[in-house]
Write a protein that holds these residues in place. Sequence first.
Motif, PDB file in Angstrom:
ATOM      1  N   MET A   1     -32.198  10.580  21.368  1.00 18.94           N
ATOM      2  CA  MET A   1     -33.085  11.627  21.853  1.00 18.94           C
ATOM      3  C   MET A   1     -32.893  12.892  21.033  1.00 18.94           C
ATOM      4  O   MET A   1     -31.785  13.204  20.614  1.00 18.94           O
ATOM      5  CB  MET A   1     -32.798  11.925  23.309  1.00 18.94           C
ATOM      6  N   THR A   2     -33.977  13.610  20.860  1.00 15.39           N
ATOM      7  CA  THR A   2     -33.947  14.848  20.107  1.00 15.39           C
ATOM      8  C   THR A   2     -34.325  16.004  21.025  1.00 15.39           C
ATOM      9  O   THR A   2     -35.395  15.978  21.634  1.00 15.39           O
ATOM     10  CB  THR A   2     -34.940  14.786  18.932  1.00 15.39           C
ATOM     11  N   PRO A   3     -33.472  17.016  21.156  1.00 12.62           N
ATOM     12  CA  PRO A   3     -33.826  18.171  21.986  1.00 12.62           C
ATOM     13  C   PRO A   3     -34.742  19.123  21.222  1.00 12.62           C
ATOM     14  O   PRO A   3     -34.574  19.357  20.028  1.00 12.62           O
ATOM     15  CB  PRO A   3     -32.480  18.817  22.281  1.00 12.62           C
ATOM     16  N   LEU A   4     -35.735  19.643  21.918  1.00 16.11           N
ATOM     17  CA  LEU A   4     -36.655  20.646  21.372  1.00 16.11           C
ATOM     18  C   LEU A   4     -36.835  21.744  22.405  1.00 16.11           C
ATOM     19  O   LEU A   4     -36.655  21.518  23.596  1.00 16.11           O
ATOM     20  CB  LEU A   4     -38.034  20.032  21.098  1.00 16.11           C
ATOM     21  N   ARG A  10     -36.640  23.584  27.442  1.00 15.29           N
ATOM     22  CA  ARG A  10     -35.924  22.576  26.661  1.00 15.29           C
ATOM     23  C   ARG A  10     -36.423  21.201  27.111  1.00 15.29           C
ATOM     24  O   ARG A  10     -36.455  20.900  28.300  1.00 15.29           O
ATOM     25  CB  ARG A  10     -34.430  22.702  26.900  1.00 15.29           C
ATOM     26  N   GLU A  12     -36.443  16.832  25.861  1.00 18.93           N
ATOM     27  CA  GLU A  12     -35.855  15.821  24.996  1.00 18.93           C
ATOM     28  C   GLU A  12     -36.898  14.753  24.776  1.00 18.93           C
ATOM     29  O   GLU A  12     -37.564  14.315  25.713  1.00 18.93           O
ATOM     30  CB  GLU A  12     -34.596  15.240  25.641  1.00 18.93           C
ATOM     31  N   THR A  14     -37.946  11.028  22.626  1.00 16.28           N
ATOM     32  CA  THR A  14     -37.483   9.856  21.914  1.00 16.28           C
ATOM     33  C   THR A  14     -38.597   9.461  20.954  1.00 16.28           C
ATOM     34  O   THR A  14     -39.663   9.039  21.381  1.00 16.28           O
ATOM     35  CB  THR A  14     -37.198   8.695  22.888  1.00 16.28           C
ATOM     36  N   GLU A  16     -39.250   8.262  16.526  1.00 15.98           N
ATOM     37  CA  GLU A  16     -38.681   7.975  15.216  1.00 15.98           C
ATOM     38  C   GLU A  16     -38.599   9.275  14.422  1.00 15.98           C
ATOM     39  O   GLU A  16     -39.415  10.178  14.602  1.00 15.98           O
ATOM     40  CB  GLU A  16     -39.548   6.957  14.466  1.00 15.98           C
ATOM     41  N   THR A  17     -37.644   9.365  13.519  1.00 14.85           N
ATOM     42  CA  THR A  17     -37.448  10.602  12.760  1.00 14.85           C
ATOM     43  C   THR A  17     -38.612  10.919  11.830  1.00 14.85           C
ATOM     44  O   THR A  17     -38.794  12.075  11.448  1.00 14.85           O
ATOM     45  CB  THR A  17     -36.147  10.544  11.939  1.00 14.85           C
ATOM     46  N   GLU A  28     -46.007  12.287  23.241  1.00 16.64           N
ATOM     47  CA  GLU A  28     -44.797  12.249  24.072  1.00 16.64           C
ATOM     48  C   GLU A  28     -44.811  13.307  25.171  1.00 16.64           C
ATOM     49  O   GLU A  28     -44.360  13.066  26.279  1.00 16.64           O
ATOM     50  CB  GLU A  28     -43.549  12.450  23.208  1.00 16.64           C
TER      51      GLU A  28
END
Length: 49
Positions: A1-4, A10, A12, A14, A16-17, A28
Amino acid sequence: MTPLKINGKRVEVTAETDTPLLWVLRGELGLNGTKYGCGMALCGARAAS
C-alpha cells in the motif's frame, strides 16, 4: 500500500508502481472530477501554476 495525502486526508491505495496518478485518483479513490487534458494545452486544459 502507498500512503497519499489527498485534499487534506491521508489515504492508502493499492496500485502498481507504474499506474498513472490520474487512474489512481479516479479509479481507486473515486475522484471523478479529476480530468485528463491533452498535455499540450490545445484542449483548454492547462497545468496549475
